[in-house]
Design a protein around this motif. Sequence first.
Motif, PDB file in Angstrom:
ATOM      1  N   TYR A  12      33.480  56.393  74.098  1.00 51.27           N
ATOM      2  CA  TYR A  12      33.343  57.705  73.464  1.00 51.27           C
ATOM      3  C   TYR A  12      32.601  58.719  74.346  1.00 51.27           C
ATOM      4  CZ  TYR A  12      34.839  54.942  69.530  1.00 51.27           C
ATOM      5  OH  TYR A  12      35.557  54.097  68.722  1.00 51.27           O
ATOM      6  N   VAL A  13      32.149  58.271  75.492  1.00 60.50           N
ATOM      7  CA  VAL A  13      31.462  59.181  76.415  1.00 60.50           C
ATOM      8  C   VAL A  13      32.523  59.956  77.193  1.00 60.50           C
ATOM      9  CG1 VAL A  13      29.933  59.343  78.422  1.00 60.50           C
ATOM     10  CG2 VAL A  13      29.490  57.643  76.651  1.00 60.50           C
ATOM     11  N   ASN A  14      32.330  61.245  77.297  1.00 54.85           N
ATOM     12  CA  ASN A  14      33.223  62.060  78.126  1.00 54.85           C
ATOM     13  C   ASN A  14      32.376  62.948  79.037  1.00 54.85           C
ATOM     14  OD1 ASN A  14      32.390  64.314  76.593  1.00 54.85           O
ATOM     15  ND2 ASN A  14      34.084  64.040  75.156  1.00 54.85           N
ATOM     16  N   HIS A  15      33.022  63.865  79.720  1.00 57.57           N
ATOM     17  CA  HIS A  15      32.300  64.718  80.671  1.00 57.57           C
ATOM     18  C   HIS A  15      31.373  65.731  80.012  1.00 57.57           C
ATOM     19  CE1 HIS A  15      35.245  63.320  83.676  1.00 57.57           C
ATOM     20  NE2 HIS A  15      34.269  63.561  84.510  1.00 57.57           N
ATOM     21  N   SER A  16      31.479  65.889  78.712  1.00 52.96           N
ATOM     22  CA  SER A  16      30.672  66.926  78.072  1.00 52.96           C
ATOM     23  C   SER A  16      29.182  66.601  78.192  1.00 52.96           C
ATOM     24  CB  SER A  16      31.050  67.090  76.592  1.00 52.96           C
ATOM     25  OG  SER A  16      30.511  66.053  75.820  1.00 52.96           O
ATOM     26  N   ARG A  17      28.447  67.623  78.431  1.00 57.71           N
ATOM     27  CA  ARG A  17      26.993  67.494  78.549  1.00 57.71           C
ATOM     28  C   ARG A  17      26.407  66.931  77.253  1.00 57.71           C
ATOM     29  NH1 ARG A  17      22.645  68.972  81.131  1.00 57.71           N
ATOM     30  NH2 ARG A  17      20.895  69.942  80.089  1.00 57.71           N
ATOM     31  N   GLU A  18      26.934  67.377  76.140  1.00 56.49           N
ATOM     32  CA  GLU A  18      26.444  66.952  74.832  1.00 56.49           C
ATOM     33  C   GLU A  18      26.557  65.429  74.665  1.00 56.49           C
ATOM     34  OE1 GLU A  18      27.663  67.532  70.137  1.00 56.49           O
ATOM     35  OE2 GLU A  18      28.604  68.794  71.655  1.00 56.49           O
ATOM     36  N   LYS A  19      27.714  64.871  74.997  1.00 65.23           N
ATOM     37  CA  LYS A  19      27.917  63.420  74.858  1.00 65.23           C
ATOM     38  C   LYS A  19      27.018  62.645  75.816  1.00 65.23           C
ATOM     39  CE  LYS A  19      31.329  62.521  71.942  1.00 65.23           C
ATOM     40  NZ  LYS A  19      31.183  61.696  70.778  1.00 65.23           N
ATOM     41  N   ARG A  20      26.951  63.093  77.067  1.00 65.25           N
ATOM     42  CA  ARG A  20      26.129  62.371  78.044  1.00 65.25           C
ATOM     43  C   ARG A  20      24.658  62.424  77.652  1.00 65.25           C
ATOM     44  NH1 ARG A  20      28.053  64.660  83.663  1.00 65.25           N
ATOM     45  NH2 ARG A  20      28.410  66.504  82.410  1.00 65.25           N
ATOM     46  N   LEU A  21      24.215  63.554  77.166  1.00 64.95           N
ATOM     47  CA  LEU A  21      22.825  63.688  76.736  1.00 64.95           C
ATOM     48  C   LEU A  21      22.544  62.821  75.505  1.00 64.95           C
ATOM     49  CD1 LEU A  21      20.194  65.048  77.443  1.00 64.95           C
ATOM     50  CD2 LEU A  21      20.892  67.013  76.083  1.00 64.95           C
ATOM     51  N   TYR A  22      23.482  62.766  74.589  1.00 65.98           N
ATOM     52  CA  TYR A  22      23.329  61.934  73.398  1.00 65.98           C
ATOM     53  C   TYR A  22      23.119  60.467  73.794  1.00 65.98           C
ATOM     54  CZ  TYR A  22      24.582  59.191  69.293  1.00 65.98           C
ATOM     55  OH  TYR A  22      24.569  58.274  68.279  1.00 65.98           O
ATOM     56  N   TYR A  23      23.952  59.975  74.686  1.00 61.85           N
ATOM     57  CA  TYR A  23      23.855  58.569  75.091  1.00 61.85           C
ATOM     58  C   TYR A  23      22.638  58.317  75.989  1.00 61.85           C
ATOM     59  CZ  TYR A  23      28.134  57.512  72.692  1.00 61.85           C
ATOM     60  OH  TYR A  23      29.073  57.337  71.700  1.00 61.85           O
ATOM     61  N   ALA A  24      22.246  59.306  76.775  1.00 56.38           N
ATOM     62  CA  ALA A  24      21.023  59.173  77.577  1.00 56.38           C
ATOM     63  C   ALA A  24      19.812  59.038  76.654  1.00 56.38           C
ATOM     64  CB  ALA A  24      20.860  60.387  78.499  1.00 56.38           C
ATOM     65  N   GLN A  25      19.781  59.825  75.593  1.00 59.79           N
ATOM     66  CA  GLN A  25      18.694  59.734  74.618  1.00 59.79           C
ATOM     67  C   GLN A  25      18.706  58.371  73.921  1.00 59.79           C
ATOM     68  OE1 GLN A  25      16.149  61.678  74.234  1.00 59.79           O
ATOM     69  NE2 GLN A  25      16.888  63.223  75.647  1.00 59.79           N
ATOM     70  N   MET A  26      19.901  57.849  73.704  1.00 61.68           N
ATOM     71  CA  MET A  26      20.014  56.525  73.102  1.00 61.68           C
ATOM     72  C   MET A  26      19.366  55.470  74.013  1.00 61.68           C
ATOM     73  SD  MET A  26      23.468  54.683  71.644  1.00 61.68           S
ATOM     74  CE  MET A  26      24.112  54.094  73.205  1.00 61.68           C
ATOM     75  N   LEU A  27      19.584  55.590  75.326  1.00 67.16           N
ATOM     76  CA  LEU A  27      18.958  54.664  76.274  1.00 67.16           C
ATOM     77  C   LEU A  27      17.445  54.798  76.261  1.00 67.16           C
ATOM     78  CD1 LEU A  27      21.189  54.904  79.494  1.00 67.16           C
ATOM     79  CD2 LEU A  27      21.328  53.247  77.638  1.00 67.16           C
ATOM     80  N   LEU A  28      16.970  56.026  76.205  1.00 65.70           N
ATOM     81  CA  LEU A  28      15.525  56.254  76.220  1.00 65.70           C
ATOM     82  C   LEU A  28      14.854  55.777  74.936  1.00 65.70           C
ATOM     83  CD1 LEU A  28      15.429  59.715  77.997  1.00 65.70           C
ATOM     84  CD2 LEU A  28      14.625  57.524  78.914  1.00 65.70           C
TER      85      LEU A  28
END
Length: 187
Positions: A12-28
Amino acid sequence: MNTDALYQELNYVNHSREKRLYYAQMLLSDTSLIPKTLDILFRVDDKISPRAAWILEFMCKENLEALIPYLDQFTQNMGLVHLDSAERPVAKICEYLAKAYYGKPPSEIKKALLPRHREKIIEACFDWLIKDAKVAPKAYAMTSLFLFGKEYDWVYPELMTILERDFASQSAAFKARAKQIFKKLKK
């Protein structure tokens, strides 16, 4: 979440900044996902690998120190990454590490980034510069190598040789970054 579930989630990750930031926050918020993300990133022939790289890059932009416990795994395997869309974020993470290590602000990276890590980053950066990679990894590699050259005296002559040799045949973006590096090296 186990590695397989994370792998499915990365669909579900795509190039959008919103998606990448969402999943980065999930990692953190759940750092147990970081080594799982690295495992997926280093499945270097898998089309999901770049998506793991994208979210790892965003995580590092938000909190680079979260990568510290995994520096061995990251630096040992980053040279294996070969898909263009995964190389760029890995090279960017290397640039983040170099900037944190040589930057003025205090950082845990200064203690954690050991000589073996720095040497692996230098090796990967030179590989990106000499192979037929896209311009973004090459640009990030130039910056990283310039910074590491402050400590490793053999880096600048090698970097200059490569930049001078390839300057005429590379893109405008490569030339622009190379000019910045040449200017800094001549100071």
